[in-house]
Design an enzyme around this catalytic site. Structure first.
Site, PDB file in Angstrom:
ATOM      1  N   CYS A  64    -112.049  14.159 -62.262  1.00 47.50           N
ATOM      2  CA  CYS A  64    -111.648  15.082 -63.323  1.00 47.50           C
ATOM      3  C   CYS A  64    -110.176  14.896 -63.686  1.00 47.50           C
ATOM      4  CB  CYS A  64    -111.928  16.531 -62.918  1.00 47.50           C
ATOM      5  SG  CYS A  64    -110.944  17.118 -61.526  1.00 47.50           S
ATOM      6  N   ARG A 121     -92.512 -16.871 -51.051  1.00 44.86           N
ATOM      7  CA  ARG A 121     -92.485 -16.480 -49.645  1.00 44.86           C
ATOM      8  C   ARG A 121     -93.450 -17.293 -48.783  1.00 44.86           C
ATOM      9  NH1 ARG A 121     -95.508 -13.826 -52.808  1.00 44.86           N
ATOM     10  NH2 ARG A 121     -97.487 -12.910 -52.185  1.00 44.86           N
ATOM     11  N   ASP A 132    -109.016 -19.412 -45.344  1.00 43.28           N
ATOM     12  CA  ASP A 132    -108.496 -18.572 -46.429  1.00 43.28           C
ATOM     13  C   ASP A 132    -109.254 -18.960 -47.688  1.00 43.28           C
ATOM     14  OD1 ASP A 132    -106.879 -17.433 -48.593  1.00 43.28           O
ATOM     15  OD2 ASP A 132    -105.398 -17.050 -47.034  1.00 43.28           O
ATOM     16  N   ALA A 148     -98.604 -15.532 -46.688  1.00 45.78           N
ATOM     17  CA  ALA A 148     -97.213 -15.538 -46.236  1.00 45.78           C
ATOM     18  C   ALA A 148     -97.108 -15.557 -44.711  1.00 45.78           C
ATOM     19  CB  ALA A 148     -96.483 -14.327 -46.808  1.00 45.78           C
ATOM     20  N   ASP A 173    -104.559  -9.365 -45.560  1.00 51.54           N
ATOM     21  CA  ASP A 173    -103.870  -8.438 -46.453  1.00 51.54           C
ATOM     22  C   ASP A 173    -104.692  -7.200 -46.768  1.00 51.54           C
ATOM     23  OD1 ASP A 173    -105.821  -9.502 -48.025  1.00 51.54           O
ATOM     24  OD2 ASP A 173    -104.492 -10.289 -49.585  1.00 51.54           O
ATOM     25  N   ASN A 174    -105.795  -6.967 -46.033  1.00 51.60           N
ATOM     26  CA  ASN A 174    -106.548  -5.743 -46.279  1.00 51.60           C
ATOM     27  C   ASN A 174    -107.104  -5.183 -44.975  1.00 51.60           C
ATOM     28  OD1 ASN A 174    -109.740  -6.317 -46.167  1.00 51.60           O
ATOM     29  ND2 ASN A 174    -108.698  -8.133 -46.981  1.00 51.60           N
ATOM     30  N   LYS A 222    -105.335 -22.668 -50.348  1.00 52.52           N
ATOM     31  CA  LYS A 222    -104.242 -22.365 -49.430  1.00 52.52           C
ATOM     32  C   LYS A 222    -104.454 -22.987 -48.052  1.00 52.52           C
ATOM     33  CE  LYS A 222    -102.529 -17.997 -51.336  1.00 52.52           C
ATOM     34  NZ  LYS A 222    -102.259 -16.566 -51.064  1.00 52.52           N
TER      35      LYS A 222
END
Length: 987
Positions: free
Chosen positions: A599, A482, A471, A445, A543-544, A495
């Site tokens: 746990c 978007r 990409d 985007a 994006d990370n 992309k």
């Protein structure tokens, strides 16, 4: 009057156009919600003026998904339009702007009808719209249309840009209701206890964060069940853990469980019509956004300057000439006259003068920012969600101007596509932009928006200039809402390739190369020293967090500036990194995910997030890991020997999985798959819970005498399978089909047939065992962690957007059944996708605004601004009118051996001498000591420790790391609080 209509074929929906396509609107639905989207789909919107700002607004509104958008313009395409109007081409010169761009706008969203109107804005025409947006309009037209819209309850927006400045105005009528002011998920809190008195006191397990909340709803309460059906209950917060409610003295005694959920309050806003708001804005500061004192003076100055501009155009029939001091003086005079008439004491004449000199400019980044904000106001007007602008906002980026003023001759139009930009920065700067070599990482985007801006401003479009974009992802349907460079026919393509092609269509002079590489250590052979050495800068559209940190490290090592931007729904931020001027991006402690304790996942969930993660782990273990193990066992002769090296616990688990998959338990038919799914259901939701309650009965107490099942330990209860229960059957259907897919057995969704198969299933009897040990804490589970950690951390990226593959069907059913075990409120498929799929909510408006701000910083980088005061990082929240632009942090310098060093400093060392011999470690240490008077205390190659002078390490070179030969070795200097230098070696 001439009108054209475009109603493209619907490429996605088989049914009614009024139905929401969750595949297309997926990420936006997590921002707006279904109700707001449905309201928005009833709206017809007019966007008047199809220059750069108008087309930006139209693009974003069409992507958002209103019923129809009509674009209007009576003017024809000129050279200066091409600087920011991304759907106009040189072949369109002399043709009507709205007609030329309408066909491409219509391709953005097949659910939105797009029309073109070439005539004037007559009142009969305006009646057909719920929202009217004016751009590139005169004050007289703004007042005429604004008055009409206000009197007929038509939402009215004015948006305008002049060079590096922008203006936004909203009038949504005298009684505009907002259903959700901030768009944040409702606050929830787990209940610990509720007293039976007047008023009742509710105590929560954790801090509730309900300050400022007026009412809540209750769900899942046992005992005092009256609260579950009582509707919204008014509250009074007592402290961070408790609040009072209504009279509970007549209710049943509270037993256990329950969750409170915030009820969002609505708000009503009253707007003044434009002609009134123009005057009141100068005396009523509440009509401006960003109301601190400094910003208030800026806003008032810009308000006066824009009104004076209208007077200037009315008198001269033109905008001030670019860089003209005479015209600037005239504008200051007009603005001063307005200031005196308004009774204001102060006005920044220098700002007015600068606005006059850039007013002829038409800049893509400014249009992207203001266009994103304006489109968000359209969405608010149509949906009734988020706090609207009330009522004026002004913006400027005058700090982008060259540090040395340009003469008028350098700013004259030359009859090219960049004339709108040359009017602000000059022709020499345009030439410099064209020679830039930039690396864009990410074509999603933000990447699409950046490439649009790069094409319009001419970045890398000249001799010697170049853009590299990489990409690794391919285009999916959910991207189209978007990532506007992509069309339905592009689904499945890479992309980077499609985005590069689209940028080239906008500007045929673009020099751009598309890659499909993931940025990281595995691609250092491509993006290494020679690659970065030839760059002028880097733009991160990632994006990370991990990838951002890695790219930031490369930029620091090679001393390249970096532009970074990110969004999360209506929120967005930008960071500019300038060598030797600012700090770098990271790493920081804020990155990464917060892991759920093991746990909690295995035995003690108390939130739906826990049951969804548990369900996803079940999915991976049952349908991914077991299939992978079988495939590797069948195809890899060394698989068993590798498995035995993993340790006894994991070895046993893998071998049991293979044995069950290939042995007697292997399904031979579809009924076998149904039988497996039914028995699996019994194990997870009945037998395992009975075993847990056998080890820890509901009345268990701890060694301290306190109840075992208290606070965040919710006492579970086993479920009994019911074929008439939808959730029970959903699990069996999904699990049986997924199990069948592993073995190539065709399944079905026919519940009647599956119920018939279930009648033949034998479910073995189960008796809890006293010998079973259940771990209560993560400390106790450390022995099991080696076995479980692979399942928890090695995530399988399942396809959550494909509703036909049973992935999300299984996750939702498995999670909700476990939630039912533990009396946790369940959730629907839409929200489950968000949490389990780790989906990032996104909307085109925020993306456009963030990309615009990033490219404004790009102007400064290309000019070579060295003053940190010129740069801006930012944080936005378009939902609540938060726009914070601030000077970035300067790089920290430390004194070492009488000289200042920062993270940007390095040392060039002749690694290989003329005789071919390479420098030894000892010679390196000696060289640094003699040349810089510094002692090396640590030497790293990436994360690998090569040398340490610390007390816990011997002074040795780690031979297992292969250090390549090089003509020079770069050492990056890091400083410690002890005043010693640590060094990171970069080859």
């Amino acid at each position: 009057m001439v009108c054209f209509s475009y109603s493209p074929t619907v490429l996605f929906a088989d049914g009614d156009m009024d139905e929401l396509d969750e595949g297309f609107y997926s990420r936006q639905l997590y921002v707006l919600g279904h109700d707001a989207m449905r309201r928005m789909k009833e709206a017809n919107v007019l966007v008047a003026g199809m220059r750069g700002l108008g087309v930006e607004i139209a693009k974003n509104v069409i992507l958002a998904g209103v019923r129809s958008v009509t674009v209007q313009d009576e003017g024809v395409t000129e050279w200066c339009d091409l600087a920011s109007q991304f759907y106009l081409r040189e072949s369109h010169l002399g043709q009507n702007r709205s007609v030329c761009c309408c066909p491409q706008l219509s391709q953005l969203n097949s659910y939105v009808r797009v029309h073109s109107h070439c005539g004037p804005l007559e009142e009969n025409f305006l009646f057909g719209f719920q929202v009217v947006v004016l751009t590139n309009s005169t004050l007289l037209e703004q007042q005429r249309v604004g008055t009409f819209c206000h009197s007929h309850n038509i939402k009215f927006i004015v948006a305008d840009t002049k060079g590096l400045c922008g203006q936004l105005f909203c009038d949504f009528g005298e009684d505009f209701t907002v259903t959700d002011c901030n768009g944040e998920p409702p606050i929830t809190a787990m209940i610990d206890k509720i007293t039976k008195e007047n008023p009742g006191i509710v105590t929560c397990v954790e801090e509730h964060n309900l300050r400022g909340v007026s009412s809540v709803t209750f769900s899942g309460v046992f005992g005092m069940v009256e609260l579950n059906s009582n509707g919204p209950v008014a509250i009074q917060v007592l402290n961070g853990f408790s609040f009072s409610i209504c009279d509970t003295s007549g209710f049943h005694e509270y037993e256990r469980g329950g969750v409170v959920t915030e009820v969002k309050d609505s708000a009503t806003f009253a707007f003044k019509p434009l002609d009134v708001a123009i005057k009141e804005a100068l005396v009523n500061g509440d009509m401006f956004v960003m109301k601190d004192n400094a910003k208030m003076q800026e806003h008032q100055t810009l308000h006066l300057a824009f009104q004076a501009l209208h007077e200037f155009v009315k008198d001269t029939r033109r905008l001030p000439a670019a860089g003209s001091k005479v015209d600037a003086d005239k504008l200051v005079t007009l603005a001063t006259r307005l200031k005196v008439a308004s009774g204001l004491d102060e006005m920044d004449e220098n700002m007015v003068r600068k606005l006059a000199m850039v007013a002829r400019g038409d800049l893509a980044p400014v249009n992207a920012f203001i266009g994103g904000l304006a489109a968000q106001e359209v969405i608010k007007a149509c949906s009734g969600k988020f706090t609207p602008l009330h009522q004026w906002m002004y913006f400027h980026a005058l700090e982008c101007l060259p540090e040395a003023a340009k003469v008028e001759e350098q700013l004259l139009a030359i009859g090219c596509r960049y004339d709108g930009q040359i009017a602000v920065f000059g022709s020499d700067f345009q030439e410099k932009l064209g020679k830039q070599r930039y690396f864009l990482v990410g074509a999603g985007a933000i990447g699409c928006e950046l490439l649009k801006n790069f094409a319009l401003i001419g970045l890398g479009a000249g001799e010697g200039g170049h853009i590299t974009v990489t990409d690794m992802d391919s285009i999916e349907k959910s991207n189209l809402n978007r990532q506007f460079l992509f069309k339905p026919q592009d689904i499945g393509r890479q992309k980077a390739n499609v985005a590069a092609e689209a940028a080239r269509q906008m500007n045929p002079d673009m020099n751009i190369t598309a890659h499909q590489n993931r940025l990281g250590t595995e691609s250092e052979s491509v993006y290494g020293h020679s690659f970065f050495r030839n760059l002028d800068g880097v733009a991160a559209a990632l994006d990370n967090y991990e990838a951002r940190v890695y790219l930031d490290g490369c930029c620091v090592a090679y001393k390249k500036p970096m532009l970074e931007g990110g969004t999360l729904g209506t929120k967005g931020s930008t960071v500019v990194v300038v060598p030797h001027v600012t700090e770098s991006y990271g790493p920081t402690s804020s990155g990464g995910e917060h892991a759920i304790p093991l746990c909690t996942l295995k035995n003690f969930p108390h939130r739906i997030e826990h049951t969804l993660q548990w369900a996803r782990d079940q999915f991976e273990g049952l349908f991914k890991h077991s299939a992978e193990n079988v495939n590797q066992y069948s195809s890899d002769s060394g698989f068993l020997s590798h498995t035995m090296e993993r340790g006894p616990a994991e070895e046993l688990e893998v071998l049991e999985s293979i044995s069950s998959s290939l042995g007697e338990q292997r399904p031979r038919s579809w009924p076998d798959c149904v039988s497996w799914a039914r028995r699996r259901w019994e194990t997870l939701y009945n037998n395992d819970i009975r075993q847990l309650l056998h080890c820890f009965p509901p009345d268990s107490v701890t060694s301290s005498g306190l109840p075992f099942w208290m606070d965040m330990k919710r006492c579970p209860h086993p479920l009994t399978f019911d074929p008439n229960n939808t959730t029970h059957m959903d699990y069996v259907v999904a699990a049986a089909n997924l199990y069948g897919q592993i073995y190539g057995i065709e399944g079905t969704r026919d519940c009647a047939a599956i119920r018939a198969a279930l009648e033949e299933v034998h479910v073995p009897e189960f008796t809890p065992k006293s010998s079973v040990k259940i771990h209560v804490t993560d400390e106790e589970m450390k022995g099991e962690e080696a076995k479980d950690v692979g399942k928890q951390r090695n995530r399988f990226v399942f396809v959550q957007d494909d509703d036909s593959n049973f992935h999300m069907d299984y996750i939702v059913a498995a999670s909700n059944l476990r939630a039912e075990n533990y009396d946790i409120p369940t959730t629907d498929k839409h929200k489950s996708k968000l949490i389990a799929g780790r989906i990032m909510p996104a909307i085109a408006t925020t993306t456009a605004a963030i990309a615009g701000l990033m490219c404004l910083e790009l102007y400064k980088l290309v000019q070579g601004h060295r003053r940190i005061e010129s740069y801006r990082s930012s944080f936005l929240n378009l939902a609540i009118q938060t726009y914070s632009l601030f000077i970035p942090m300067c790089c920290v310098c430390r004194q070492l051996a009488g000289k200042e060093y920062s993270l940007w400093d390095d040392f060039l060392v002749q690694g290989k001498r003329g005789d071919g011999e390479e420098m030894t470690l000892g010679e390196l240490l000696k060289h640094i000591k003699e040349t810089y008077n510094l002692e090396i205390t640590g030497l790293f190659y990436g994360p690998a420790l090569l040398y340490s002078a610390g007390p816990c390490h011997s002074n040795r070179l780690q031979q297992k790391y292969d250090i390549p030969s090089s003509l020079s070795v770069v050492f990056r200097c890091w400083t410690s609080t002890e005043g010693r230098g640590d060094y990171d070696i970069i080859m």
